[in-house]
Design a protein around this motif. Structure first.
Motif, PDB file in Angstrom:
ATOM      1  N   ALA A 162      13.569  21.450   7.497  1.00 30.42           N
ATOM      2  CA  ALA A 162      12.230  20.956   7.791  1.00 30.42           C
ATOM      3  C   ALA A 162      11.180  22.043   7.668  1.00 30.42           C
ATOM      4  O   ALA A 162      10.007  21.779   7.452  1.00 30.42           O
ATOM      5  CB  ALA A 162      12.194  20.369   9.200  1.00 30.42           C
ATOM      6  N   ALA A 163      11.601  23.309   7.829  1.00 30.51           N
ATOM      7  CA  ALA A 163      10.644  24.406   7.800  1.00 30.51           C
ATOM      8  C   ALA A 163      10.691  25.191   6.506  1.00 30.51           C
ATOM      9  O   ALA A 163      10.014  26.191   6.349  1.00 30.51           O
ATOM     10  CB  ALA A 163      10.915  25.357   8.964  1.00 30.51           C
ATOM     11  N   ALA A 164      11.503  24.740   5.555  1.00 29.37           N
ATOM     12  CA  ALA A 164      11.711  25.523   4.345  1.00 29.37           C
ATOM     13  C   ALA A 164      10.436  25.733   3.560  1.00 29.37           C
ATOM     14  O   ALA A 164      10.223  26.782   2.965  1.00 29.37           O
ATOM     15  CB  ALA A 164      12.765  24.840   3.464  1.00 29.37           C
ATOM     16  N   GLY A 185      22.642  29.480 -11.002  1.00 26.79           N
ATOM     17  CA  GLY A 185      22.210  28.428 -11.909  1.00 26.79           C
ATOM     18  C   GLY A 185      21.769  27.159 -11.219  1.00 26.79           C
ATOM     19  O   GLY A 185      21.180  26.277 -11.846  1.00 26.79           O
ATOM     20  N   GLY A 186      22.050  27.032  -9.937  1.00 23.89           N
ATOM     21  CA  GLY A 186      21.661  25.853  -9.175  1.00 23.89           C
ATOM     22  C   GLY A 186      21.518  26.204  -7.710  1.00 23.89           C
ATOM     23  O   GLY A 186      21.804  27.334  -7.288  1.00 23.89           O
ATOM     24  N   SER A 209      13.991  23.630  -3.781  1.00 18.26           N
ATOM     25  CA  SER A 209      14.991  22.677  -4.242  1.00 18.26           C
ATOM     26  C   SER A 209      14.902  21.378  -3.447  1.00 18.26           C
ATOM     27  O   SER A 209      14.812  21.393  -2.218  1.00 18.26           O
ATOM     28  CB  SER A 209      16.400  23.265  -4.093  1.00 18.26           C
ATOM     29  OG  SER A 209      17.384  22.270  -4.282  1.00 18.26           O
ATOM     30  N   SER A 210      14.949  20.264  -4.142  1.00 14.63           N
ATOM     31  CA  SER A 210      14.958  18.964  -3.470  1.00 14.63           C
ATOM     32  C   SER A 210      16.365  18.594  -3.005  1.00 14.63           C
ATOM     33  O   SER A 210      16.541  17.688  -2.195  1.00 14.63           O
ATOM     34  CB  SER A 210      14.434  17.877  -4.420  1.00 14.63           C
ATOM     35  OG  SER A 210      15.253  17.798  -5.585  1.00 14.63           O
ATOM     36  N   VAL A 211      17.363  19.323  -3.503  1.00 13.22           N
ATOM     37  CA  VAL A 211      18.756  19.071  -3.120  1.00 13.22           C
ATOM     38  C   VAL A 211      19.097  19.800  -1.829  1.00 13.22           C
ATOM     39  O   VAL A 211      19.692  19.238  -0.907  1.00 13.22           O
ATOM     40  CB  VAL A 211      19.716  19.514  -4.245  1.00 13.22           C
ATOM     41  CG1 VAL A 211      21.173  19.345  -3.817  1.00 13.22           C
ATOM     42  CG2 VAL A 211      19.434  18.733  -5.514  1.00 13.22           C
ATOM     43  N   ASP A 212      18.712  21.075  -1.750  1.00 10.89           N
ATOM     44  CA  ASP A 212      18.938  21.892  -0.558  1.00 10.89           C
ATOM     45  C   ASP A 212      17.713  22.771  -0.366  1.00 10.89           C
ATOM     46  O   ASP A 212      17.528  23.758  -1.080  1.00 10.89           O
ATOM     47  CB  ASP A 212      20.195  22.750  -0.731  1.00 10.89           C
ATOM     48  CG  ASP A 212      20.532  23.536   0.534  1.00 10.89           C
ATOM     49  OD1 ASP A 212      19.666  23.635   1.420  1.00 10.89           O
ATOM     50  OD2 ASP A 212      21.661  24.053   0.626  1.00 10.89           O
ATOM     51  N   PRO A 213      16.840  22.437   0.592  1.00 11.17           N
ATOM     52  CA  PRO A 213      15.574  23.160   0.770  1.00 11.17           C
ATOM     53  C   PRO A 213      15.722  24.627   1.150  1.00 11.17           C
ATOM     54  O   PRO A 213      14.734  25.349   1.181  1.00 11.17           O
ATOM     55  CB  PRO A 213      14.883  22.376   1.899  1.00 11.17           C
ATOM     56  CG  PRO A 213      15.523  21.034   1.885  1.00 11.17           C
ATOM     57  CD  PRO A 213      16.944  21.281   1.496  1.00 11.17           C
ATOM     58  N   ALA A 214      16.945  25.075   1.469  1.00 13.06           N
ATOM     59  CA  ALA A 214      17.143  26.492   1.776  1.00 13.06           C
ATOM     60  C   ALA A 214      17.125  27.344   0.515  1.00 13.06           C
ATOM     61  O   ALA A 214      17.111  28.572   0.593  1.00 13.06           O
ATOM     62  CB  ALA A 214      18.465  26.689   2.520  1.00 13.06           C
ATOM     63  N   GLY A 228      16.317  30.611 -12.432  1.00 18.03           N
ATOM     64  CA  GLY A 228      17.425  30.162 -11.601  1.00 18.03           C
ATOM     65  C   GLY A 228      16.993  29.982 -10.159  1.00 18.03           C
ATOM     66  O   GLY A 228      15.800  29.852  -9.862  1.00 18.03           O
ATOM     67  N   TYR A 229      17.991  29.980  -9.266  1.00 16.21           N
ATOM     68  CA  TYR A 229      17.751  29.738  -7.844  1.00 16.21           C
ATOM     69  C   TYR A 229      18.246  30.917  -7.005  1.00 16.21           C
ATOM     70  O   TYR A 229      19.235  31.566  -7.351  1.00 16.21           O
ATOM     71  CB  TYR A 229      18.495  28.481  -7.384  1.00 16.21           C
ATOM     72  CG  TYR A 229      17.939  27.185  -7.928  1.00 16.21           C
ATOM     73  CD1 TYR A 229      17.104  26.383  -7.158  1.00 16.21           C
ATOM     74  CD2 TYR A 229      18.275  26.756  -9.210  1.00 16.21           C
ATOM     75  CE1 TYR A 229      16.608  25.182  -7.651  1.00 16.21           C
ATOM     76  CE2 TYR A 229      17.788  25.555  -9.715  1.00 16.21           C
ATOM     77  CZ  TYR A 229      16.954  24.773  -8.928  1.00 16.21           C
ATOM     78  OH  TYR A 229      16.469  23.591  -9.415  1.00 16.21           O
ATOM     79  N   VAL A 230      17.565  31.156  -5.878  1.00 18.67           N
ATOM     80  CA  VAL A 230      18.018  32.153  -4.912  1.00 18.67           C
ATOM     81  C   VAL A 230      17.912  31.560  -3.512  1.00 18.67           C
ATOM     82  O   VAL A 230      17.191  30.591  -3.279  1.00 18.67           O
ATOM     83  CB  VAL A 230      17.192  33.464  -4.980  1.00 18.67           C
ATOM     84  CG1 VAL A 230      17.343  34.127  -6.337  1.00 18.67           C
ATOM     85  CG2 VAL A 230      15.729  33.206  -4.662  1.00 18.67           C
ATOM     86  N   PHE A 231      18.643  32.174  -2.579  1.00 21.06           N
ATOM     87  CA  PHE A 231      18.618  31.740  -1.183  1.00 21.06           C
ATOM     88  C   PHE A 231      17.365  32.304  -0.523  1.00 21.06           C
ATOM     89  O   PHE A 231      17.169  33.521  -0.454  1.00 21.06           O
ATOM     90  CB  PHE A 231      19.876  32.232  -0.468  1.00 21.06           C
ATOM     91  CG  PHE A 231      20.124  31.574   0.856  1.00 21.06           C
ATOM     92  CD1 PHE A 231      20.457  30.232   0.927  1.00 21.06           C
ATOM     93  CD2 PHE A 231      20.043  32.298   2.034  1.00 21.06           C
ATOM     94  CE1 PHE A 231      20.704  29.617   2.144  1.00 21.06           C
ATOM     95  CE2 PHE A 231      20.285  31.696   3.258  1.00 21.06           C
ATOM     96  CZ  PHE A 231      20.616  30.350   3.318  1.00 21.06           C
ATOM     97  N   ALA A 232      16.495  31.419  -0.027  1.00 22.32           N
ATOM     98  CA  ALA A 232      15.153  31.813   0.404  1.00 22.32           C
ATOM     99  C   ALA A 232      15.121  32.712   1.630  1.00 22.32           C
ATOM    100  O   ALA A 232      14.148  33.437   1.842  1.00 22.32           O
ATOM    101  CB  ALA A 232      14.312  30.560   0.669  1.00 22.32           C
ATOM    102  N   ALA A 233      16.179  32.691   2.457  1.00 22.71           N
ATOM    103  CA  ALA A 233      16.161  33.491   3.681  1.00 22.71           C
ATOM    104  C   ALA A 233      16.116  34.985   3.408  1.00 22.71           C
ATOM    105  O   ALA A 233      15.776  35.769   4.295  1.00 22.71           O
ATOM    106  CB  ALA A 233      17.380  33.161   4.540  1.00 22.71           C
ATOM    107  N   PHE A 234      16.443  35.395   2.170  1.00 28.00           N
ATOM    108  CA  PHE A 234      16.454  36.814   1.838  1.00 28.00           C
ATOM    109  C   PHE A 234      15.272  37.202   0.955  1.00 28.00           C
ATOM    110  O   PHE A 234      15.349  38.136   0.160  1.00 28.00           O
ATOM    111  CB  PHE A 234      17.782  37.195   1.180  1.00 28.00           C
ATOM    112  CG  PHE A 234      18.931  37.179   2.147  1.00 28.00           C
ATOM    113  CD1 PHE A 234      19.110  38.219   3.044  1.00 28.00           C
ATOM    114  CD2 PHE A 234      19.803  36.111   2.188  1.00 28.00           C
ATOM    115  CE1 PHE A 234      20.154  38.198   3.961  1.00 28.00           C
ATOM    116  CE2 PHE A 234      20.851  36.080   3.095  1.00 28.00           C
ATOM    117  CZ  PHE A 234      21.025  37.126   3.988  1.00 28.00           C
TER     118      PHE A 234
END
Length: 254
Positions: A162-164, A185-186, A209-214, A228-234
């Motif tokens: 919800a906060a992404a 890649g995803g 990402s609409s699949v996983d907002p993280a 590509g994609y990265v994990f937003a927390a970092f």
């Protein structure tokens, strides 16, 4: 994304882990390239709320888990003298993401199971490691060092779906993962990665990402093309002037 299995239905602590802990473990798994987190002991009834419980209050309401890290189908193992890089990165990233109670040791839960969680209560923020007998004095040195490294350089708070949007608005960001951040890649750790972005690498967050907002989709080259994609927390916002085109948009992505 990282796969979670367990806890076993017949375990005393067979309740799910909390959302807060799951986000910590997801961040740690991404940093350490862990494919699967196998939970052998999860949440339990809190004191006064049920009888399915054992031991300390750390596992109450899913605030701690005993777990194993699996990579390529193989469960990572350690000794009291050393641990493989994947375990070390996982412990450091978990500590950086907010875990403040971490235990491991051959004489504690064997050579593959680690306790990761929070304090004995929501107000307990003491940073502790321990080993055999649940004693700090018996914590393996590698565990102490890995956890201390994470606590010394905390990551930004892990983000709930919800906060992404607020945590990763479109704009210019820098990688703050100590050991680098994998470009995938995803939106998930199940997608392949051939590139690791070093700490300090700047990039443009294009969309969530609409699949996983993280996870967020990024442009690393600055050429307007998607990489590509990265994990937003970092990621952390890059400071910019008020007139800069790279300034993050307030209120999330449009």
């Amino acid at each position: 994304m990282t796969t979670f299995t367990g806890p076993p239905a017949d375990a005393v602590r067979n309740k799910p882990i909390s959302d807060e802990l799951k986000r910590v473990l997801e961040a740690a798994a991404e940093a350490a390239a862990i494919d699967t987190i196998r939970i052998t002991s999860g949440g339990q009834d809190a004191l006064g709320e049920g009888t399915r419980r054992t031991g300390s209050t750390r596992h109450d309401r899913g605030r701690a888990a005993d777990l194993q890290c699996v990579v390529g189908g193989t469960t990572l193992t350690f000794t009291d003298q050393s641990a493989p890089p994947g375990i070390l990165r996982f412990v450091t990233a978990a500590a950086a993401a907010g875990a403040n109670g971490i235990g491991a040791g051959v004489g504690y839960m064997g050579n593959r199971t680690i306790h990761v969680g929070f304090g004995t209560s929501v107000s307990d923020h003491a940073e502790l490691t321990w080993g055999a007998g649940g004693r700090s004095a018996t914590a393996p040195q590698w565990l102490r060092d890995a956890a201390a490294a994470g606590w010394a350089t905390p990551a930004p708070p892990t983000i709930a779906p919800a906060a992404a949007g607020a945590a990763a608005a479109r704009g210019r960001y820098a990688v703050i993962a100590r050991n680098g951040l994998k470009l995938r890649g995803g939106p998930g750790t199940n997608f392949g990665s051939e590139i690791t972005l070093h700490a300090g690498t700047e990039l443009e967050v294009v969309e969530r990402s609409s699949v996983d907002p993280a996870w967020v989709r990024v442009d690393v080259q600055g050429d307007g093309l998607l990489d590509g994609y990265v994990f937003a927390a970092f990621l952390a916002p890059v400071a910019s002037g008020p007139n800069s085109e790279d300034a993050a948009e307030p209120g999330g992505m449009s």
